[in-house]
Design a protein around this motif. Structure first.
Motif, PDB file in Angstrom:
ATOM      1  N   ASP A  74      36.816  36.172  50.813  1.00  9.58           N
ATOM      2  CA  ASP A  74      36.456  35.606  49.517  1.00  9.58           C
ATOM      3  C   ASP A  74      34.982  35.200  49.539  1.00  9.58           C
ATOM      4  N   SER A 118      44.093  38.158  45.706  1.00 12.32           N
ATOM      5  CA  SER A 118      44.682  38.344  44.372  1.00 12.32           C
ATOM      6  C   SER A 118      43.970  39.412  43.562  1.00 12.32           C
ATOM      7  N   GLN A 119      42.840  39.897  44.086  1.00 10.42           N
ATOM      8  CA  GLN A 119      42.045  40.913  43.388  1.00 10.42           C
ATOM      9  C   GLN A 119      41.654  40.455  41.974  1.00 10.42           C
ATOM     10  N   VAL A 120      41.287  39.177  41.886  1.00 12.30           N
ATOM     11  CA  VAL A 120      40.906  38.572  40.612  1.00 12.30           C
ATOM     12  C   VAL A 120      39.563  37.857  40.775  1.00 12.30           C
ATOM     13  N   CYS A 154      32.378  45.649  38.661  1.00  7.79           N
ATOM     14  CA  CYS A 154      32.454  44.187  38.566  1.00  7.79           C
ATOM     15  C   CYS A 154      31.258  43.636  37.794  1.00  7.79           C
ATOM     16  N   ASP A 172      37.605  34.770  39.154  1.00  6.27           N
ATOM     17  CA  ASP A 172      37.639  33.602  38.265  1.00  6.27           C
ATOM     18  C   ASP A 172      36.214  33.273  37.861  1.00  6.27           C
ATOM     19  N   SER A 207      38.315  35.421  33.285  1.00  6.10           N
ATOM     20  CA  SER A 207      38.627  36.136  34.513  1.00  6.10           C
ATOM     21  C   SER A 207      38.585  37.633  34.267  1.00  6.10           C
ATOM     22  N   THR A 208      38.500  38.375  35.349  1.00  7.54           N
ATOM     23  CA  THR A 208      38.554  39.832  35.292  1.00  7.54           C
ATOM     24  C   THR A 208      39.077  40.317  36.641  1.00  7.54           C
ATOM     25  N   ILE A 209      39.290  41.614  36.784  1.00  8.97           N
ATOM     26  CA  ILE A 209      39.852  42.128  38.022  1.00  8.97           C
ATOM     27  C   ILE A 209      38.745  42.458  39.026  1.00  8.97           C
ATOM     28  N   PHE A 210      39.104  42.386  40.282  1.00  9.40           N
ATOM     29  CA  PHE A 210      38.190  42.697  41.387  1.00  9.40           C
ATOM     30  C   PHE A 210      38.079  44.223  41.487  1.00  9.40           C
ATOM     31  N   GLN A 211      36.870  44.747  41.271  1.00 10.08           N
ATOM     32  CA  GLN A 211      36.651  46.190  41.310  1.00 10.08           C
ATOM     33  C   GLN A 211      35.478  46.508  42.243  1.00 10.08           C
ATOM     34  N   ARG A 266      38.101  36.640  44.624  1.00  5.98           N
ATOM     35  CA  ARG A 266      39.282  36.405  45.455  1.00  5.98           C
ATOM     36  C   ARG A 266      39.888  37.736  45.873  1.00  5.98           C
TER      37      ARG A 266
END
Length: 309
Positions: free
Chosen positions: A167, A201-203, A242, A205, A233-237, A198
């Motif tokens: 992280d 969780s592939q998120v 990102c 914040d 929030s959005t997804i981890f890319q 993160r």
């Protein structure tokens, strides 16, 4: 009688610490771009160089960081934003874009010299991929939206991560100001966006804090200090994806907030302005609220309210 006056003067005389704390309060509460004007007046009022110097040494660093002032580095090496997120030591601030550390004189508000950042002060190559991609997107957004805006992206947590599975946290700083003291008005925009990556969780914040300040002081003293906080929030890319997603989220919230401010202040004469004064002025005559747009916020309003000389 003379003895009583001497005793009264002794009782009302402020101590060294009291003078210093009062001086610090005035310095710290100076509107954007006006601390040097306040400092000049304070020196004249205090007439005590030692008190002023100590107050200035304590207040200026705090003021500079809270207002996120931007300083040009020597030899046109770039610009550095003075903030708690870029602080290495009390007078050293890193510019992650150029991998340089600026040595700052807080009271003079200048960058005296620059040194290369040490390896331990920079994020790992893995983190730098995300940081630099986001920095590029934020620069593009700021150049389009803020004529005099400056931005930076700092890694504030997990900068030693050398690959997926860890992280980390990046902070986007955007600061802009329009200083026009000759026209009796100054304004500033400050926004800070914390992005928590993160891995599990592939998120991502995202938390944002916006602060808008304005000071108008022609024949009066009107100050705006508006603040707003956001969460998203959005997804981890991948790094590029990102950065685009984060920049779009920041753009959306800041644009929406600015639009809200414009709407609120377009209604100022009909709503907020009515609450600034008592319903009946000292003249005991109702103020013609339906025609407030015809008045300026200077002599005409004061005359109508019975506040003029």
């Amino acid at each position: 009688m003379a003895e009583e006056e001497d005793e009264l003067q002794q009782e009302t005389e402020l101590s060294y610490d009291q003078k210093k704390e009062i001086a610090k309060w005035f310095l710290l509460n100076a509107p954007a771009g006006e601390i040097n004007y306040v400092a000049k007046d304070l020196k004249a009022v205090l007439k005590d160089e030692e008190v002023y110097n100590e107050a200035a040494m304590e207040a200026f660093p705090v003021y500079n960081k809270s207002h996120m002032i931007c300083l040009e580095m020597p030899s046109r090496a770039g610009e550095v934003i003075v903030s708690s997120y870029s602080e290495i030591t009390e007078n050293e601030y890193i510019d992650p874009r150029t991998a340089q550390v600026a040595i700052v004189d807080h009271v003079k508000q200048i960058c005296t010299k620059v040194r290369p950042a040490y390896d331990e002060e920079l994020p790992s190559s893995y983190i730098e991929e995300f940081r630099s991609a986001l920095d590029a997107e934020i620069q593009r957004y700021v150049s389009e939206s803020y004529p005099k805006g400056v931005s930076a992206v700092n890694c504030v947590k997990g900068k030693d991560a050398d690959g997926p599975g860890s992280d980390f946290e990046l902070v986007v700083i955007i600061t802009a100001s329009k200083l026009s003291p000759q026209n009796f008005c100054n304004g500033s925009w400050r926004s800070v966006w914390n992005i928590d990556f993160r891995d599990e969780s592939q998120v991502l914040d995202i938390k944002g804090k916006l602060q808008v300040g304005a000071h108008y002081f022609e024949e009066g003293n009107v100050e705006l200090d508006a603040k707003k906080e956001f969460q998203d929030s959005t997804i981890f890319q991948a790094a590029d994806d990102c950065s685009i997603a984060i920049a779009n989220i920041i753009r959306h919230h800041e644009t929406e907030y600015l639009a809200g401010l414009e709407v609120a202040y377009s209604k100022l004469p009909d709503n907020t302005f009515k609450d600034l004064r008592r319903k009946l002025p000292v003249t005991r005559t109702l103020f013609p609220w339906q025609n407030t747009l015809q008045f300026s916020l200077t002599r005409e309003v004061e005359k109508e309210l019975g506040l003029g000389k």
